[in-house]
Scaffold this motif. Structure first.
Motif, mmCIF file in Angstrom:
data_model
loop_
_atom_site.group_PDB
_atom_site.id
_atom_site.type_symbol
_atom_site.label_atom_id
_atom_site.label_comp_id
_atom_site.label_asym_id
_atom_site.label_seq_id
_atom_site.Cartn_x
_atom_site.Cartn_y
_atom_site.Cartn_z
ATOM 1 N N PRO A 8 24.284 38.624 38.659
ATOM 2 C CA PRO A 8 23.385 37.467 38.737
ATOM 3 C C PRO A 8 22.052 37.680 38.031
ATOM 4 C CG PRO A 8 23.418 38.602 40.831
ATOM 5 C CD PRO A 8 24.499 39.231 39.970
ATOM 6 N N GLU A 9 21.657 38.919 37.797
ATOM 7 C CA GLU A 9 20.408 39.182 37.075
ATOM 8 C C GLU A 9 20.470 38.677 35.636
ATOM 9 O OE1 GLU A 9 22.974 42.622 35.825
ATOM 10 O OE2 GLU A 9 22.747 41.452 37.659
ATOM 11 N N GLN A 10 21.664 38.394 35.148
ATOM 12 C CA GLN A 10 21.827 37.919 33.781
ATOM 13 C C GLN A 10 21.719 36.394 33.665
ATOM 14 O OE1 GLN A 10 21.648 39.873 31.247
ATOM 15 N NE2 GLN A 10 21.652 41.690 32.541
ATOM 16 N N VAL A 17 19.487 40.170 29.608
ATOM 17 C CA VAL A 17 18.117 40.330 30.099
ATOM 18 C C VAL A 17 17.894 41.814 30.268
ATOM 19 C CG1 VAL A 17 16.621 39.970 32.092
ATOM 20 C CG2 VAL A 17 18.127 38.139 31.321
ATOM 21 N N ARG A 18 16.743 42.280 29.814
ATOM 22 C CA ARG A 18 16.422 43.693 30.026
ATOM 23 C C ARG A 18 16.090 43.919 31.488
ATOM 24 N NH1 ARG A 18 13.379 46.137 24.835
ATOM 25 N NH2 ARG A 18 14.614 45.012 23.308
ATOM 26 N N THR A 19 16.726 44.930 32.055
ATOM 27 C CA THR A 19 16.463 45.246 33.456
ATOM 28 C C THR A 19 15.588 46.502 33.512
ATOM 29 O OG1 THR A 19 18.558 46.456 33.537
ATOM 30 C CG2 THR A 19 18.575 44.195 34.323
ATOM 31 N N PRO A 20 14.672 46.558 34.473
ATOM 32 C CA PRO A 20 13.807 47.732 34.572
ATOM 33 C C PRO A 20 14.622 48.993 34.801
ATOM 34 C CG PRO A 20 13.134 45.997 36.098
ATOM 35 C CD PRO A 20 14.423 45.573 35.484
ATOM 36 N N LYS A 21 14.137 50.083 34.220
ATOM 37 C CA LYS A 21 14.856 51.364 34.371
ATOM 38 C C LYS A 21 14.302 52.143 35.528
ATOM 39 C CE LYS A 21 16.238 51.723 29.625
ATOM 40 N NZ LYS A 21 16.268 52.458 28.424
#
Length: 139
Positions: free
Chosen positions: A74-76, A135-139
């Motif tokens: 869902p983060e996308q 979407v870039r997700t935090p690392k």
């Protein structure tokens, strides 16, 4: 009829998705495949009474993201479509549910390569391929 399905719509009211396409219902089949359903309505018709090609393309674009949510990504939801290709294979009918069978073909660090087919009952209405920028997700 949608018990157990994920209802998917734009969280922002009065957007194109909410006013023109409407909500869809999705469920994951496995980690790479999902089914997305749309209840068709009269506003989806063209002048000949069949489903409008623009609606089919808009639903295909929407279905890629609804499928990602259904398979646990869902983060996308805020990802963007890089390209989308449509092949219109038949005529869709207003009042019959439209089913998208969606598959993630390949995932890279920045992209999803995806495809789907659109069916009503057992009839193929359209097929599509798309590339989606993640979407870039935090690392």
């Amino acid at each position: 009829p949608w018990a157990g399905w994920l209802r998917w719509s734009d969280p922002v009211p009065e957007t194109f998705l909410n006013t023109s396409v409407g909500p869809s219902y999705s469920r994951g089949e496995d980690a790479r495949r999902a089914t997305v359903m749309l209840e068709t309505r009269q506003s989806h018709a063209n002048r000949n009474g069949a489903l409008h090609g623009g609606l089919l393309a808009a639903f295909a674009d929407h279905a890629y993201f609804a499928a990602l949510a259904a398979i646990g990504r869902p983060e996308q939801a805020a990802a963007v479509t890089v390209d989308l290709f449509m092949q219109y294979c038949g005529s869709g009918k207003v009042g019959h549910p439209l089913r998208a069978d969606v598959e993630v073909l390949q995932e890279t660090g920045r992209l999803f390569f995806m495809r789907l087919t659109l069916h009503q009952d057992d009839a193929l209405v359209a097929s599509s391929t798309a590339t989606v920028r993640k979407v870039r997700t935090p690392k």
